[in-house]
Design a protein around this motif. Structure first.
Motif, PDB file in Angstrom:
ATOM      1  N   LYS A   1      -0.247  -5.210  -0.641  1.00 15.88           N
ATOM      2  CA  LYS A   1      -0.053  -3.931   0.056  1.00 15.88           C
ATOM      3  C   LYS A   1      -1.235  -3.642   0.959  1.00 15.88           C
ATOM      4  O   LYS A   1      -2.389  -3.880   0.589  1.00 15.88           O
ATOM      5  CB  LYS A   1       0.127  -2.802  -0.958  1.00 15.88           C
ATOM      6  N   THR A   2      -0.942  -3.154   2.158  1.00 16.75           N
ATOM      7  CA  THR A   2      -1.983  -2.765   3.105  1.00 16.75           C
ATOM      8  C   THR A   2      -2.302  -1.291   2.915  1.00 16.75           C
ATOM      9  O   THR A   2      -1.414  -0.444   2.905  1.00 16.75           O
ATOM     10  CB  THR A   2      -1.534  -2.997   4.553  1.00 16.75           C
ATOM     11  N   LYS A   3      -3.573  -0.983   2.748  1.00 18.87           N
ATOM     12  CA  LYS A   3      -4.046   0.386   2.687  1.00 18.87           C
ATOM     13  C   LYS A   3      -4.698   0.731   4.017  1.00 18.87           C
ATOM     14  O   LYS A   3      -5.718   0.150   4.378  1.00 18.87           O
ATOM     15  CB  LYS A   3      -5.062   0.579   1.537  1.00 18.87           C
ATOM     16  N   HIS A   4      -4.069   1.621   4.753  1.00 16.36           N
ATOM     17  CA  HIS A   4      -4.472   1.922   6.133  1.00 16.36           C
ATOM     18  C   HIS A   4      -5.968   2.225   6.229  1.00 16.36           C
ATOM     19  O   HIS A   4      -6.485   3.099   5.530  1.00 16.36           O
ATOM     20  CB  HIS A   4      -3.665   3.106   6.664  1.00 16.36           C
ATOM     21  N   ARG A   5      -6.645   1.455   7.079  1.00 10.10           N
ATOM     22  CA  ARG A   5      -8.074   1.602   7.353  1.00 10.10           C
ATOM     23  C   ARG A   5      -8.957   1.375   6.117  1.00 10.10           C
ATOM     24  O   ARG A   5     -10.126   1.732   6.112  1.00 10.10           O
ATOM     25  CB  ARG A   5      -8.385   2.974   7.959  1.00 10.10           C
ATOM     26  N   GLN A   6      -8.377   0.784   5.099  1.00 16.90           N
ATOM     27  CA  GLN A   6      -9.161   0.517   3.892  1.00 16.90           C
ATOM     28  C   GLN A   6      -9.194  -0.976   3.548  1.00 16.90           C
ATOM     29  O   GLN A   6     -10.258  -1.561   3.399  1.00 16.90           O
ATOM     30  CB  GLN A   6      -8.605   1.310   2.708  1.00 16.90           C
ATOM     31  N   GLY A   7      -8.011  -1.583   3.428  1.00 15.01           N
ATOM     32  CA  GLY A   7      -7.971  -3.006   3.084  1.00 15.01           C
ATOM     33  C   GLY A   7      -6.654  -3.374   2.447  1.00 15.01           C
ATOM     34  O   GLY A   7      -5.590  -2.891   2.862  1.00 15.01           O
ATOM     35  N   TYR A   8      -6.727  -4.214   1.411  1.00 15.20           N
ATOM     36  CA  TYR A   8      -5.519  -4.710   0.765  1.00 15.20           C
ATOM     37  C   TYR A   8      -5.633  -4.548  -0.749  1.00 15.20           C
ATOM     38  O   TYR A   8      -6.734  -4.515  -1.316  1.00 15.20           O
ATOM     39  CB  TYR A   8      -5.306  -6.191   1.089  1.00 15.20           C
TER      40      TYR A   8
END
Length: 222
Positions: A213-220
């Motif tokens: 899952k991609t966490k917007h502006r955070q990472g994975y």
């Protein structure tokens, strides 16, 4: 793992010295003595790590390094008498992992080899990691779910190992880049996105969707 280190050095005295040091420290070694097509020889030997000189009889080490990087992510240590800042910068820009000047300090060379091998081939007790029904095999470089399996490249395997080890937490892009390539200053940030995209495609083919899952502006995260 029987670690194979390839020595690309045209001086027979230094080549033999490196062999003696490495084999005395329980590494397997291969050497190149015919410099007519070094890159193809590297492809056939497929070593775990490469010691590479810059000044060689036909192609120089920079050209060879660039050629190797077209098919392999094995750590490359430049061991060379070339000692300018530009030489070191070029080695990094073209895919080298470390730069050691001659006359080299044996202990430093061995420490650098150990560090790079640990980073490239994580040495952990468990060779299989499982999370939410998906199993990662570090031994075979494969990922499996519900009886279906797909192979991963070396970088893909390292990414998945890192994500499995930090399952349930957010892994920042910066941390992943640092783990994969050691020096994020010289890595195109898009390289990580490309690798993640390829892993997702492979997971999809074995029926696993939305695992990374991609966490917007955070990472994975898994």
């Amino acid at each position: 793992m029987n670690t194979e280190i390839l020595i690309i050095e045209d001086d027979p005295v230094i080549r033999k010295e490196l062999q003696t040091v490495l084999e005395g420290n329980k590494y397997h070694t291969s050497v190149i003595e015919d410099f007519s097509d070094v890159t193809e020889q590297v492809r056939k030997i497929n070593p775990h790590l490469i010691l590479l000189d810059i000044k060689l009889p036909q192609e120089n080490g920079f050209t060879i390094c660039s050629g190797i990087r077209s098919f392999s992510q094995a750590p490359i240590i430049f061991v060379t008498s070339c000692n300018t800042d530009m030489d070191e910068l070029n080695s990094i820009m073209l895919g080298g992992d470390a730069f050691i000047t001659k006359p080299y300090h044996t202990a430093i060379l061995l420490a650098k080899i150990t560090s790079l091998l640990k980073r490239a081939y994580p040495d952990i007790q468990s060779r299989h990691l499982t999370y939410q029904g998906v199993s990662l095999s570090l031994e075979t470089g494969t990922i499996e779910a519900e009886g279906k399996q797909t192979e991963l490249t070396k970088n893909e395997l390292k990414i998945m190992y890192y994500l499995f080890e930090h399952a349930g937490t957010i892994c920042t892009r910066a941390d992943l880049v640092e783990y994969l390539w050691d020096n994020q200053l010289y890595v195109d940030d898009n390289a990580l996105s490309v690798n993640i995209g390829r892993i997702r495609e492979k997971l999809s083919k074995i029926g696993v969707k939305d695992f990374i899952k991609t966490k917007h502006r955070q990472g994975y995260t898994l």
